[in-house]
Design a protein around this motif. Structure first.
Motif, PDB file in Angstrom:
ATOM      1  N   VAL A 116      -6.725   0.129   3.348  1.00 25.51           N
ATOM      2  CA  VAL A 116      -6.875  -0.447   2.270  1.00 25.51           C
ATOM      3  C   VAL A 116      -7.800  -1.706   2.587  1.00 25.51           C
ATOM      4  CG1 VAL A 116      -5.300   0.492   0.947  1.00 25.51           C
ATOM      5  CG2 VAL A 116      -5.068  -1.850   2.020  1.00 25.51           C
ATOM      6  N   LEU A 118      -1.670  -1.285  -3.979  1.00 21.79           N
ATOM      7  CA  LEU A 118      -2.727  -0.389  -3.948  1.00 21.79           C
ATOM      8  C   LEU A 118      -2.497   1.073  -3.572  1.00 21.79           C
ATOM      9  CD1 LEU A 118      -5.227  -2.865  -2.148  1.00 21.79           C
ATOM     10  CD2 LEU A 118      -4.865  -2.762  -4.743  1.00 21.79           C
ATOM     11  N   ASP A 173     -11.134  -1.723   0.363  1.00 19.08           N
ATOM     12  CA  ASP A 173     -10.720  -2.268  -0.917  1.00 19.08           C
ATOM     13  C   ASP A 173     -10.390  -3.729  -1.309  1.00 19.08           C
ATOM     14  OD1 ASP A 173     -10.703   0.505  -1.730  1.00 19.08           O
ATOM     15  OD2 ASP A 173      -8.602   0.518  -1.572  1.00 19.08           O
ATOM     16  N   VAL A 178       0.834  -1.320  -0.048  1.00 18.03           N
ATOM     17  CA  VAL A 178      -0.015   0.034  -0.122  1.00 18.03           C
ATOM     18  C   VAL A 178       0.825   1.281  -0.030  1.00 18.03           C
ATOM     19  CG1 VAL A 178      -1.906   1.324   1.114  1.00 18.03           C
ATOM     20  CG2 VAL A 178      -1.544  -1.310   1.546  1.00 18.03           C
TER      21      VAL A 178
END
Length: 415
Positions: free
Chosen positions: A291, A259, A294, A207
């Protein structure tokens, strides 16, 4: 030749003379929300409230083993690396010169000085980090010191791998998914190397902050590249160029596993973890948790470890964090209203507000027009859906307005 895993294990054992392993804690709140078994590796609870102490310790230990007379160490940092180096300088009884930008908050300067004591000298040079770095490297070469890189150093990477060692020691079985924050790549490279060897079945998610996607850019280009600009809000991970040595480890990462987290959404995570769990995270420390939304489908039913990499949060930033979180979640908006210059016009506008709509900002922007005046208005409400009704009522009443909540240029100057 000793392989990386053996080196990391030995490094971790030596680290116990400096500080105990950081906790690996199951988080019930996140586990219930995502239907998973979610654990937090609490690097925010290290002696310097970040993992940076690990790489600094290992690099300094290795240098002193190879060159026992080396007693001067130099670094450039405005944050966690500076504090880690300062702590380790005092531990080894060596001198450290830490270069920080002139703009570094006093809180960070004070903490670095506290950790290092008489073993550390702090020099404030340069408005921007590039100037600070150049000054530090020039001084280091002139004084015959050893420059301690924050991430692009083999010994630093080995030291950061100790986080992975502790995770696998604490869990009965390896996690299904590991979520790592990425800045310059020291932590992610060290942990990736160790997991590839000791738990290759574990999926690793990386991330980056949306304003500093240096790993994603390097994967696209096939080599480290310098981003033209970065958003420094996530100051512990917003790096313009990933390290050469760290990218050598990460170059085969699937780009789909990298991400990015929007800065405003990170603010939402910081507030949520503070208000619900009582956990203080800096923006970089909140990346891995941020995240999970997600990854909701991917993590369901899995064992997941998120590394909370740091908790050096300056509470003077809390109003900004709250503001950005509210704007991201849609419960706060700013707009410019064209208000008729006649008695009762303001009352007409106020009558359109709902029972949960609260004016947080009201400022005339232009007072020279005789018939109309522009007003900057900020409104907070309890539910983002309330704005749908408000804007419908404004339209029906023929008010002219412009929503500038997501207009970065106008927001920068007006909000």
């Amino acid at each position: 030749m000793e392989d990386f895993a053996d080196t990391a294990l030995a490094t971790t054992a030596r680290m116990r003379g400096l500080f105990p392993a950081t906790p690996l804690q199951r988080n019930d709140f996140l586990s219930d929300r995502f239907g998973a078994d979610i654990w937090l590796k609490r690097e925010d609870l290290s002696p310097v409230r970040s993992y940076k102490i690990r790489g600094a310790f290992n690099a300094m230990r290795k240098v002193r083993a190879e060159a026992p007379d080396q007693s001067l160490f130099v670094c450039a940092s405005a944050g966690n690396h500076a504090q880690g180096v300062a702590f380790v300088c005092r531990h080894f009884g060596v001198q450290g010169v830490i270069f920080m930008p002139v703009t570094t908050p006093q809180q960070k300067i004070g903490k670095t000085r506290t950790f290092g004591g008489d073993n550390v000298e702090i020099r404030l040079i340069g408005d921007y980090f590039d100037d600070t770095l150049a000054s530090a490297q020039a001084f280091c070469a002139e004084a015959g010191g050893h420059f301690l890189s924050p991430f692009d150093d083999d010994h630093v990477i080995e030291g950061q791998a100790s986080v992975a060692v502790e995770i696998l020691e604490d869990l009965e079985t390896p996690p299904d998914i590991l979520v790592l924050p990425v800045g310059g790549g020291g932590l992610s490279a060290g942990m990736t190397d160790y997991f590839r060897e000791m738990s290759p079945q574990t999926e690793i998610i990386y991330v980056e902050p949306a304003g500093g996607t240096s790993l994603a850019a390097a994967l696209r280009a096939g080599q480290p590249v310098t981003l033209p600009k970065i958003d420094s809000f996530v100051d512990g991970a917003a790096v313009a160029r990933i390290g050469q040595k760290t990218f050598a480890v990460l170059k085969d990462v699937d780009p789909a596993d990298v991400l990015s987290a929007p800065e405003d959404r990170i603010c939402l995570t910081i507030l949520e973890m503070l208000n619900i769990e009582g956990i203080v995270l800096e923006p970089a420390g909140a990346l891995s948790i941020n995240v999970l939304d997600d990854l909701a489908e991917r993590v369901r039913g899995k064992t997941v470890v998120c590394v909370t990499s740091g908790g050096n949060f300056d509470f003077e930033r809390l109003p900004e964090v709250k503001e950005r979180a509210q704007r991201y979640s849609g419960v706060k908006k700013y707009f410019i209203l064209r208000l008729p210059q006649r008695p009762g016009a303001l009352r007409g506008f106020l009558d359109l507000l709902g029972p949960d709509d609260d004016i947080s900002r009201f400022e005339y922007l232009k007072k020279s027009a005789r018939n109309f005046g522009s007003v900057l208005i900020g409104i907070e409400t309890s539910d983002a859906a309330n704005f749908v009704g408000l804007f419908k009522r404004l339209d029906a009443a023929d008010f002219v307005y412009q929503d500038i909540t997501t207009d970065e240029t106008l927001a920068q100057f007006l909000i």
